[in-house]
Design an enzyme around this catalytic site. Structure first.
Site, PDB file in Angstrom:
ATOM      1  CB  CYS A  66      -0.969   0.007   1.179  1.00  0.00           C
ATOM      2  SG  CYS A  66      -0.184   0.211   2.792  1.00  0.00           S
ATOM      3  CG  HIS A 103      -3.667  10.625  12.320  1.00  0.00           C
ATOM      4  ND1 HIS A 103      -4.834   9.916  12.150  1.00  0.00           N
ATOM      5  CD2 HIS A 103      -2.997  10.554  11.153  1.00  0.00           C
ATOM      6  CE1 HIS A 103      -4.868   9.442  10.904  1.00  0.00           C
ATOM      7  NE2 HIS A 103      -3.755   9.819  10.289  1.00  0.00           N
ATOM      8  CG  HIS A 106      -7.187   5.607   8.594  1.00  0.00           C
ATOM      9  ND1 HIS A 106      -6.392   6.647   8.165  1.00  0.00           N
ATOM     10  CD2 HIS A 106      -8.342   6.160   9.034  1.00  0.00           C
ATOM     11  CE1 HIS A 106      -7.053   7.787   8.330  1.00  0.00           C
ATOM     12  NE2 HIS A 106      -8.232   7.529   8.859  1.00  0.00           N
ATOM     13  CG  ASP A 110      -7.275  -4.268   3.466  1.00  0.00           C
ATOM     14  OD1 ASP A 110      -6.491  -4.129   4.430  1.00  0.00           O
ATOM     15  OD2 ASP A 110      -7.417  -3.411   2.586  1.00  0.00           O
ATOM     16  NE  ARG A 119      -4.205  -2.572   4.045  1.00  0.00           N
ATOM     17  CZ  ARG A 119      -4.505  -1.338   3.608  1.00  0.00           C
ATOM     18  NH1 ARG A 119      -3.595  -0.389   3.616  1.00  0.00           N
ATOM     19  NH2 ARG A 119      -5.713  -1.065   3.147  1.00  0.00           N
ATOM     20  CB  CYS A 121      -2.545   1.493   6.565  1.00  0.00           C
ATOM     21  SG  CYS A 121      -1.829   2.327   5.178  1.00  0.00           S
TER      22      CYS A 121
END
Length: 142
Positions: A66, A103, A106, A110, A119, A121
């Site tokens: 990704c 932060h 996310h 998947d 996952r 990410c």
């Protein structure tokens, strides 16, 4: 929500460089394939770049394709805070540091082929990597 580490916006701005501030405190996203930790493969721990809280073990990192570092679980379910995010017209789950509220990225369901199917990410800039065997602040210079 209150966090163990709480600072004013001014304090965060002083401590973080502008890009880190945007990602960690304003929930921006770094461009894919640009993060320094994407290809990191040494054994160690990934910690919050804002407060140093341990978040992910290197053994849970995997190549999801990704463009951001991906993990299938956090070091402890209490290490991260999951929040529903519908900011881009879709429902996602934001991941924040449970210690300081920064932060991180996310989480998506998947992570095919991983033990959890998740996952995480993460933005590289939201993480600090501590290689296994690297002295901590208390041991450095001893």
């Amino acid at each position: 929500m209150s966090y163990q580490v709480e600072k004013s916006d001014e304090e965060w701005r002083r401590e973080l460089d502008p890009q880190a501030y945007q990602v960690l405190r304003q929930a921006a996203t770094e461009r894919p394939w640009t993060g320094e930790l994407l290809d990191e493969s040494r054994a160690g721990i990934y910690a919050c770049a804002a407060c140093g809280a341990e978040l992910f073990k290197s053994g849970t990192k995997f190549d999801s394709g990704c463009g951001w570092p991906s993990f299938y679980e956090s070091v402890d379910p209490e290490a991260v805070q999951l929040i529903e995010d519908d900011s881009l017209g879709m429902v996602r789950t934001e991941v924040r540091c449970a210690t300081c509220g920064s932060h991180l990225g996310h989480v998506f369901p998947d992570g095919f082929g991983t033990p959890t199917g998740d996952r995480y990410c993460m933005n590289s800039i939201s993480l600090d990597f501590k290689a296994e065997g690297t002295p901590t602040g208390d041991q450095a210079g001893a």
